[in-house]
Design an enzyme around this catalytic site. Structure first.
Site, mmCIF file in Angstrom:
data_model
loop_
_atom_site.group_PDB
_atom_site.id
_atom_site.type_symbol
_atom_site.label_atom_id
_atom_site.label_comp_id
_atom_site.label_asym_id
_atom_site.label_seq_id
_atom_site.Cartn_x
_atom_site.Cartn_y
_atom_site.Cartn_z
ATOM 1 N N GLU A 147 0.809 -1.221 0.000
ATOM 2 C CA GLU A 147 0.000 0.000 0.000
ATOM 3 C C GLU A 147 0.843 1.271 0.000
ATOM 4 O OE1 GLU A 147 -2.911 -0.244 3.154
ATOM 5 O OE2 GLU A 147 -4.255 -1.395 1.903
ATOM 6 N N GLU A 325 -6.776 -7.595 -0.664
ATOM 7 C CA GLU A 325 -7.294 -7.668 0.708
ATOM 8 C C GLU A 325 -8.772 -7.318 0.661
ATOM 9 O OE1 GLU A 325 -5.070 -5.157 3.376
ATOM 10 O OE2 GLU A 325 -3.139 -5.821 2.592
HETATM 11 C C1 GAL Z 1 -4.542 -2.521 4.922
HETATM 12 C C2 GAL Z 1 -3.130 -3.059 5.064
HETATM 13 C C3 GAL Z 1 -3.098 -4.301 5.920
HETATM 14 C C4 GAL Z 1 -3.936 -4.120 7.150
HETATM 15 C C5 GAL Z 1 -5.341 -3.766 6.737
HETATM 16 C C6 GAL Z 1 -6.289 -3.612 7.904
HETATM 17 O O1 GAL Z 1 -4.542 -1.149 4.659
HETATM 18 O O2 GAL Z 1 -2.558 -3.349 3.822
HETATM 19 O O3 GAL Z 1 -1.773 -4.598 6.259
HETATM 20 O O4 GAL Z 1 -3.379 -3.116 7.930
HETATM 21 O O5 GAL Z 1 -5.317 -2.556 6.055
HETATM 22 O O6 GAL Z 1 -7.578 -3.273 7.451
#
Ligand code: GAL
Length: 643
Positions: A147, A325
């Site tokens: 990110e 994710e």
């Molecule tokens: C994303 C990040 C992850 C985790 C997640 C939590 O922004 O890539 O590592 O922190 O959020 O929602």
């Protein structure tokens, strides 16, 4: 059009769990129907506990265990979390905020993209990883870093950034001799004569923070361009190394509404675009929803925000894109963190597939009982019992088993998204809260309310002739080639407000904007208005917050109740002279769809559709049932209709 095989995956942190647990975790992942497991992106301290001392054993065994169970590994480079000893070696590697304060160690992303020593450390660890695992048969893909830009980390006002910015400016304003930079050219281009800001040398140029009042907008815009280029350069260094050792595709996981770097530029060095989709967190902290919308969609998320990013990142990935994710339950980081309505995890997954995702990976496998994300759900609870999202992931995997392959056809309508325009509006919004992202997103929403599928295009598109209509609002700088491409496409074209309002160096062009071929208008004056001063347009809707006075002979197709031009047209080009509210945008979309012979659908609020080559998907984002084409669609329901 490409045929896709759709798969599911999960983010996993073997270093968080006892090694004896890995095989059972892997077995359960496979049993759930998952294909991919992303690992490694924060594990630098475990891979290299001391400078130059590598501990590969655990990662070898983790990859082996996951692979042996039948999973494909996505390996992240761990450069978002440099260990403490890296900082000790490079005490000035920290990014510095706009107030001149360094960002400290103790969480993540504590680096400045311009720091050469840190870049070398990254090259070293990425080389070591790529040499070791580049040809590993269990490895299916790479992720660079994690990110970029998260936690406001793109912009840095460090010494390293200042030096790199000067070098960047020297190259941008190169002397005709090819020998160094021409600072006089920079002074003229920026208008530094104003307020005696002329520079005698590039080494006098500072970063545009901590000035008494606003810095020269040309200076600020150049700094934003430079900062984006630094991300591109940082990412490219990793991609080049990986590619020298591996044939596996490389991805990066982008975010929602993070616009400080140009994702098209970063994406040009990668095979896959991916993004991290947290619909409930986003609704609370970045969609720009009203309180009533936040309440109504609290457990479902905004009905357009995910789709917008699916379409944007499909363009960034030139067709290949994933969800790296996916929110599985309550998160830890938004102002409020409700649980999704039952069915939403499945809906979000199917919506991504309907927009052409190859894979959807859930974040994370098991909720961590320690550290910053204790309050973040996973597919499993901390005690390894199933959390609610696991059953939904399993359900999708069962549905995928007998689902047809999805082909992504060209949409009838395109929308242009330009990161440089976003920076230009940020530098010079002219009125409180005026944002390019919001302007484009409001157009996207209006198109979706009319049931349309949309392609997002980059600003360097060179052919739009396959589309029936192209919307390109707010492009503050339009190179001539873009104006020609858009007007020569033979489709309905919608421009304005602020189209072509600045040249490449942030000056007002003469003749006055928008200077569009075939459209005889000039913007004679602009004003920004308080939100409670909307200008009514005859027939319904308003221009709000930003209004332009037009001169010229183009036909007025929408007029304000006071008789001023709200939209003008010549041939197939329509120019909107201000910020249209939702009602006016709905009228505009219907008018353009009618002219372009595009069928629209009357949708109840919160119901959205998306077409693939063979199916129409209906997604109910409401917490209540709605009437769809074949009867009622349940809350969080997905309905599919084969063409
Ligand atoms: C994303 C990040 C992850 C985790 C997640 C939590 O922004 O890539 O590592 O922190 O959020 O929602």
């Amino acid at each position: 059009m490409t045929d896709l095989k759709r798969t599911l995956g999960v983010c996993y942190y073997p270093e968080h769990w006892p090694e004896e647990q890995w095989a059972e975790d892997a077995r359960r992942m496979v049993e759930t129907g998952l294909t991919w497991v992303r690992i490694g992106e924060f594990a630098w301290a475990r891979i290299e506990p001391e400078p130059g001392r590598f501990d590969w054993g655990w990662l070898d065994r983790a990859i082996e265990t996951l692979g042996a169970a039948g999973l494909r590994v996505v390996l992240g480079t761990p450069t978002a979390t440099p260990p403490r000893w890296v900082l000790d070696r490079h005490p000035d590697m920290l990014a510095v905020d706009a107030n001149g304060r360094p960002r400290k160690f103790g969480s993540r992303r504590h680096y400045c993209f311009s720091h050469r020593g840190y870049l070398e450390e990254c090259r070293r660890i990425v080389t070591a990883l790529a040499e070791r695992y580049g040809r590993n048969p269990q490895l299916g893909a790479w992720q660079t870093d994690n990110e970029y830009g998260c936690h406001d980390t793109t912009l840095s006002y460090s010494d390293a950034a200042r030096q790199a910015f000067r070098d960047w400016l020297r190259a941008r304003y190169a002397a005709p001799s090819g020998n160094g930079g021409d600072v006089g050219a920079l002074n003229r281009a920026w208008g530094n004569v104003f307020w005696s800001m002329d520079y005698a040398d590039f080494d006098e140029i500072d970063l545009p923070n901590l000035t008494v009042t606003e810095p020269n907008p040309a200076h600020s815009h150049a700094f934003l361009r430079f900062s984006s280029d630094q991300v591109v350069r940082f990412n490219r260094a990793q991609a080049d190394i990986i590619r020298a050792h591996s044939d596996a595709p490389i991805a990066h996981n982008y975010m929602g509404r993070v616009t400080e770097f140009d994702h098209f530029d970063v994406g040009a060095d990668l095979e896959i675009a991916s993004w991290d989709s947290y619909p409930l967190g986003f609704l609370e902290d970045r969609v720009g929803a009203s309180d009533a919308e936040k309440r109504h969609f609290a457990r479902q998320g905004d009905p357009d925000f995910q789709a917008f990013h699916h379409d944007l990142y499909r363009a960034v990935g030139r067709g290949r894109w994933w969800i790296m994710e996916q929110q599985p339950g309550p998160v830890n980081w938004a102002p409020y963190n409700p649980a999704p309505l039952p069915g939403m995890v499945r809906l979000w997954t199917w919506e991504a597939f309907a927009h052409g995702a190859e894979a959807v990976c859930y974040f994370r496998w098991r909720q961590a009982p320690f550290a910053q994300e204790q309050m973040h759900a996973g597919l499993l609870r901390p005690d390894s019992a199933e959390a609610p999202a696991l059953a939904e992931a399993r359900h999708v995997s069962e549905e995928l088993a007998d689902a047809k392959e999805v082909s992504v056809p060209r949409a009838p309508v395109a929308l242009i998204f330009d990161y440089a325009a976003e920076w230009a509006w940020k530098v010079q919004p002219h009125g409180h809260g005026l944002s390019y992202f919001a302007l484009v997103f409001e157009h996207y929403r209006a198109l979706r309310r009319a049931g349309l599928s949309i392609d997002i295009l980059p600003p360097d598109v060179r052919d739009v002739s396959g589309y029936r209509a192209v919307f390109a609002p707010g492009l503050m700088h339009m190179p001539d080639v873009l104006k020609e491409t858009l007007t020569a496409g033979g489709c309905e074209l919608v421009l304005g407000p602020r189209s072509g309002a600045r040249d490449a160096d942030f000056a007002i062009p003469r003749p006055l904007p928008p200077a569009i071929p075939g459209l005889d208008i000039a913007v004679a004056r602009v004003e920004s208005l308080r939100p409670d001063m909307p200008v009514a347009v005859a027939g319904g809707g308003h221009l709000t917050r930003y209004v332009e006075d037009l001169e010229g002979s183009a036909e007025v197709v929408l007029a304000t109740e006071d008789g001023a031009a709200a939209a003008v047209r010549a041939a197939r080009t329509t120019y909107v002279a201000g910020w249209a509210d939702a009602e006016l945008l709905d009228r505009l979309v219907r008018d353009i769809a009618d002219r372009a012979d595009i069928a629209i659908v009357d949708l109840p609020p919160g119901l959205r559709i998306r077409d693939t080559a063979t199916e129409r998907f209906w997604f109910n984002y409401n917490p209540h049932p709605v009437d769809g084409p074949a009867g009622r669609i349940a809350p969080a329901g997905v309905y599919r209709e084969t063409f």
